[in-house]
Design an enzyme around this catalytic site. Structure first.
Site, mmCIF file in Angstrom:
data_model
loop_
_atom_site.group_PDB
_atom_site.id
_atom_site.type_symbol
_atom_site.label_atom_id
_atom_site.label_comp_id
_atom_site.label_asym_id
_atom_site.label_seq_id
_atom_site.Cartn_x
_atom_site.Cartn_y
_atom_site.Cartn_z
ATOM 1 N N ASP A 16 -3.656 2.323 -5.410
ATOM 2 C CA ASP A 16 -2.390 2.318 -4.673
ATOM 3 C C ASP A 16 -2.142 1.079 -3.827
ATOM 4 O O ASP A 16 -1.211 1.071 -3.038
ATOM 5 C CB ASP A 16 -2.279 3.588 -3.814
ATOM 6 C CG ASP A 16 -2.905 3.436 -2.441
ATOM 7 O OD1 ASP A 16 -3.975 2.813 -2.343
ATOM 8 O OD2 ASP A 16 -2.316 3.932 -1.471
ATOM 9 N N GLU A 17 -2.949 0.035 -3.981
ATOM 10 C CA GLU A 17 -2.684 -1.145 -3.156
ATOM 11 C C GLU A 17 -3.050 -2.434 -3.879
ATOM 12 O O GLU A 17 -3.895 -2.441 -4.763
ATOM 13 C CB GLU A 17 -3.453 -1.074 -1.827
ATOM 14 C CG GLU A 17 -4.922 -0.930 -1.986
ATOM 15 C CD GLU A 17 -5.663 -0.928 -0.652
ATOM 16 O OE1 GLU A 17 -5.430 -1.804 0.176
ATOM 17 O OE2 GLU A 17 -6.502 -0.037 -0.487
ATOM 18 N N ASP A 23 0.856 -1.196 0.000
ATOM 19 C CA ASP A 23 0.000 0.000 0.000
ATOM 20 C C ASP A 23 0.895 1.250 0.000
ATOM 21 O O ASP A 23 1.766 1.392 0.852
ATOM 22 C CB ASP A 23 -0.877 -0.035 1.255
ATOM 23 C CG ASP A 23 -1.928 1.059 1.269
ATOM 24 O OD1 ASP A 23 -3.083 0.755 1.615
ATOM 25 O OD2 ASP A 23 -1.603 2.217 0.968
#
Ligand code: TTP
Ligand code: MG
Length: 364
Positions: free
Chosen positions: A106-107, A12
């Protein structure tokens, strides 16, 4: 503890939008910034770590952010820049394994039990990935490393920013027992409050509850809680998961009855939904309204339209229409949700779109 020998990593990015802004605009480095919102109005998407020290967080109104941190600098969102980084990190993930399941820009989860570089240690892989990300994007990420998705995801939050946490099988039960109930990924804010009322404050307290008690009080999620607190989570990392819908929902601290209140709560849910839709860059043709009453009966009603609704007003019109069709007067409501499905590719020409459909489902 039971486990099947898998090696799962959750990665993340740290303060994602804010870090990209600070990277691209050096004058913002070291400063408290908020991405999204303005000094006058709006909601903060995320805040730099400098602003977080003052208590500024995602989803906070910009007014509140100014109160907490008067010097905060508001920066507009730049989705194309975030999407470019998102593509870069996905390429890095794929150089280690094809079993990559992105959860958002983003993860992602990675199953590295078998990996393209034949590295045995998942910790080494996670740290190489973090290094690759830094070298290619000048941005930092944090990692959680364990033997299932739930533990990896929960672990990646622990040493943020720019850190990693490993939960080995032999340490998992102690890790879970000591974990505050608010830190369990999948236990929302409202549920956490309810658990605390039952004197469940940490994993150990949760593990001491029977499956029957948890199902009685938390419905379908009860069994999930029963399992995760024992380190049981056999969900696979699914690289082909295609997003079929996007939704937002809100469970209220106190049940609501007045029409005016219901309408206002719908407005809030629309704002959250619009933000998620934008983040995903998605367009959908079916809008679904979900209402859960205080006796846990659930109603969902949906409508399919010919052009994807885009604005607040579009969603407001459809959801009020759906609300008026399904509302049971004077029955207290505990949750309202709104979603879009039937997602379409915005760039593709719209040839055949179904006639306007109207579906009602009543599930108890
Ligand atoms: P997160 O990973 O939840 O947060 P983050 O990367 O900003 O910070 P952390 O270091 O704690 O991981 O979300 C990723 C991005 O998604 C975030 O930078 C902005 C966006 N976002 C919103 O727009 N609204 C929200 O409510 C949240 C939680 C995130
Ligand atoms: Mg993040």
């Amino acid at each position: 503890m039971d486990h099947d020998g898998r090696k799962i990593i959750h990665i993340d990015m740290d303060a994602f939008y804010a870090s990209v802004e600070q990277r691209d605009f050096p004058e913002l480095r070291g400063k408290p910034i908020a991405v999204g919102g303005s000094r006058e109005r709006g909601v903060v998407c995320t805040a730099s770590y400098e602003a977080r020290q003052f208590g500024v967080k995602s989803a906070m109104s910009s007014q509140k952010a100014i109160q907490l941190c008067p010097d905060i600098i508001f920066v507009p969102v730049r989705f194309p820049a975030y999407r470019a980084v998102s593509n870069q990190i996905r390429e890095i993930f794929k150089s280690y394994t094809d079993l990559v399941e992105p959860l958002s820009m983003d993860e992602a989860y990675l199953d590295v039990t078998y990996n393209k570089k034949n590295i045995n240690s998942a910790i080494e892989i996670a740290n190489r990935i973090r290094e690759d990300i830094f070298n290619q994007t000048q941005l930092t990420a944090s990692a959680g490393i364990s033997f299932n998705k739930f533990l990896a995801k929960t672990a990646s939050d622990i040493q943020k920013p720019n850190g990693y946490t490993v939960v080995l099988p032999r340490h998992a039960q102690a890790f879970l027992d000591n974990l505050p109930i608010d830190k369990f990924h999948g236990i929302g804010k409202v549920t956490a409050v309810k658990m605390k009322k039952f004197d469940i404050h940490n994993g150990l307290n949760l593990r001491n509850q029977s499956q029957y008690f948890l199902s009685q009080n938390f419905g379908k999620s009860g069994l999930f809680y029963y399992n995760i607190v024992r380190g049981l989570d056999d969900r696979e990392v699914n690289p082909t998961r295609i997003r079929k819908s996007i939704s937002a929902e809100n469970t209220f601290d106190n049940d609501i009855v007045e029409y005016h209140d219901i309408e206002q709560k719908i407005d809030n849910v629309i704002v959250s939904l619009l933000e998620r839709i934008k983040r995903a860059g998605a367009h959908g043709l079916t809008v679904t309204l979900k209402i859960k009453y205080n006796d846990f009966t659930l109603r969902t009603i949906s409508r399919t339209v010919q052009r994807p609704p885009e604005t607040f007003e579009d969603f407001k019109n459809i959801s009020i229409h759906l609300l008026n069709t399904t509302l049971i007067n004077n029955k207290p409501i505990r949750l309202i949700g709104l979603g879009i499905s039937n997602l379409i590719d915005q760039d593709a020409p719209i040839f055949e779109i179904q006639q306007s459909l109207f579906n009602i489902n009543h599930n108890v």
